[in-house]
Design an enzyme around this catalytic site. Structure first.
Site, short mmCIF file in Angstrom:
data_model
loop_
_atom_site.label_atom_id
_atom_site.label_comp_id
_atom_site.label_asym_id
_atom_site.label_seq_id
_atom_site.Cartn_x
_atom_site.Cartn_y
_atom_site.Cartn_z
N ARG A 100 17.51 26.92 23.10
CA ARG A 100 18.65 26.26 23.75
C ARG A 100 18.37 26.09 25.25
NH1 ARG A 100 24.41 28.91 22.95
NH2 ARG A 100 23.52 30.41 24.41
N LYS B 250 24.05 24.09 28.60
CA LYS B 250 24.51 25.36 29.19
C LYS B 250 24.21 25.32 30.68
CE LYS B 250 24.76 30.27 27.91
NZ LYS B 250 26.20 30.45 27.81
N HIS C 289 21.53 14.01 46.71
CA HIS C 289 21.90 14.11 45.31
C HIS C 289 20.74 13.82 44.34
CE1 HIS C 289 25.83 14.24 47.08
NE2 HIS C 289 26.39 14.42 45.90
N LEU D 38 29.62 24.09 23.44
CA LEU D 38 28.30 24.71 23.51
C LEU D 38 27.99 25.22 22.11
CD1 LEU D 38 26.00 25.68 25.45
CD2 LEU D 38 27.01 27.93 25.13
N ARG E 130 19.37 18.71 51.16
CA ARG E 130 20.49 18.27 50.32
C ARG E 130 20.55 16.75 50.21
NH1 ARG E 130 25.68 16.86 49.92
NH2 ARG E 130 26.88 17.88 48.27
N1 PLP Z 1 30.92 28.60 24.40
C1 PLP Z 1 30.83 28.85 25.73
C2 PLP Z 1 31.51 27.94 26.69
C3 PLP Z 1 30.06 29.94 26.18
O1 PLP Z 1 29.94 30.18 27.50
C4 PLP Z 1 29.44 30.79 25.24
C5 PLP Z 1 28.65 31.95 25.66
O2 PLP Z 1 28.45 32.22 26.79
C6 PLP Z 1 29.60 30.51 23.89
C7 PLP Z 1 30.33 29.40 23.50
C8 PLP Z 1 28.96 31.39 22.85
O3 PLP Z 1 27.60 31.16 22.79
P1 PLP Z 1 26.57 32.27 22.29
O4 PLP Z 1 27.02 32.66 20.92
O5 PLP Z 1 25.25 31.56 22.28
O6 PLP Z 1 26.65 33.39 23.25
#
Ligand code: PLP
Length: 279
Positions: free
Chosen positions: A52, A147, A102, A203, A100
């Protein structure tokens, strides 16, 4: 043993670790991260987390600084140095240090940071009783599958939850539950486990995937579809999944009692299966 940090290839005590104020992670939130935890001192589902991290980095056109094998070596070394019974490993990759502006700077090496801290598992009594959650509008951007270190909307949501004395904020977009501020959300309806589908609105949790696989292999029907806020309130069971929360029953949402206000049988079964898997 002090908390351990790793900055661009060098280990040091966390208190001595610094990065430049011109780091694009600091100035733009231009970076990605992962959180991994150990069970019995070994990182759990490390390959899925590193995969990921690679996907998140690729979405930002960040070059991976380390191969999975190299990351694994650094993580194991960090765990060894910190020597905690259980550890929480935070990894962050940003576009690097540049004046800085963008647009992406040319020829800048990413900044790679890792910290290893002690992990304090959730209290058994909390797990057994379940927790209270609140709902709040999901005001995040359109790529929640990345993430990214841009977490301001999650910060707002967690702060609201804290003020409401709730354990987690459940995010709702256009009447549909997306996920928690730091977890994925699942409900049980008539024996079926239902959770929001993968895509840009959530996520894709590593724990989510593990728990869905446990459910399927245990013969439970699973649906990956959007859940309305009304379905959340009327669900037979609600639970959270995530690296830090594992499988955690939600027994109250916005002050409304879920079913009989106790962790339900499917949640308890999946939590036990999860404990069996990691134990
Ligand atoms: N969703 C969000 C927004 C998160 O920040 C997290 C974990 O930090 C999860 C879901 C769960 O993900 P994981 O099971 O990979 O920790």
């Amino acid at each position: 043993m002090p908390d351990v940090a790793f900055v661009n290839g060098t280990f040091m005590p966390l208190a001595e670790a610094t990065v430049s104020i011109e780091d694009r992670g600091f100035q733009f939130g231009d970076g990605v991260y992962e959180v991994v935890r150990t069970y019995q001192g070994r990182p759990f589902a490390l390959d899925a987390h590193l995969a990921r991290l690679e996907r998140s980095a690729a979405a930002l056109d960040l070059m991976p600084s380390y191969s999975r094998l190299e990351w694994t070596g650094h993580i194991l070394e960090g765990i060894r140095r910190a020597a905690y019974p259980e550890a929480k490993i935070y990894m962050q990759l940003t576009r690097g240090v540049a004046p800085r502006e963008h647009t992406y700077p040319a020829d800048v090496a990413p900044t790679v940071v890792m910290t290893v801290r002690e992990l304090h598992p959730l209290d058994k009594s909390v797990q057994e009783a379940g927790v209270e959650a609140m709902t709040t509008e999901d005001i995040r951007w359109g790529r929640c599958d990345i993430k990214s270190v841009n977490l301001l909307a999650n910060v707002f949501a967690r702060q609201q939850a804290k003020q409401a004395r709730a354990f987690e904020a459940i995010l709702v977009k256009e009447g549909l539950v997306t996920e928690g501020a730091v977890s994925n959300v699942m409900v049980v309806q008539g024996g079926t486990v239902v959770t929001a589908p993968e895509g840009p609105r959530i996520l894709s949790g590593v724990t989510r995937a593990v728990v869905l696989e446990l459910a399927r292999s245990g013969g439970l029907p699973v649906q990956e579809r959007c859940i309305s806020q009304a379905e959340l309130y009327s669900a037979d069971e609600v639970f959270l999944t995530g690296t830090t929360v594992e499988v955690l029953a939600v027994v109250r949402v916005d002050g409304r009692v879920i079913h009989d206000g106790r962790p339900g049988p499917i949640t308890r079964r999946l939590a036990a299966d999860f404990t069996g898997l990691v134990g």
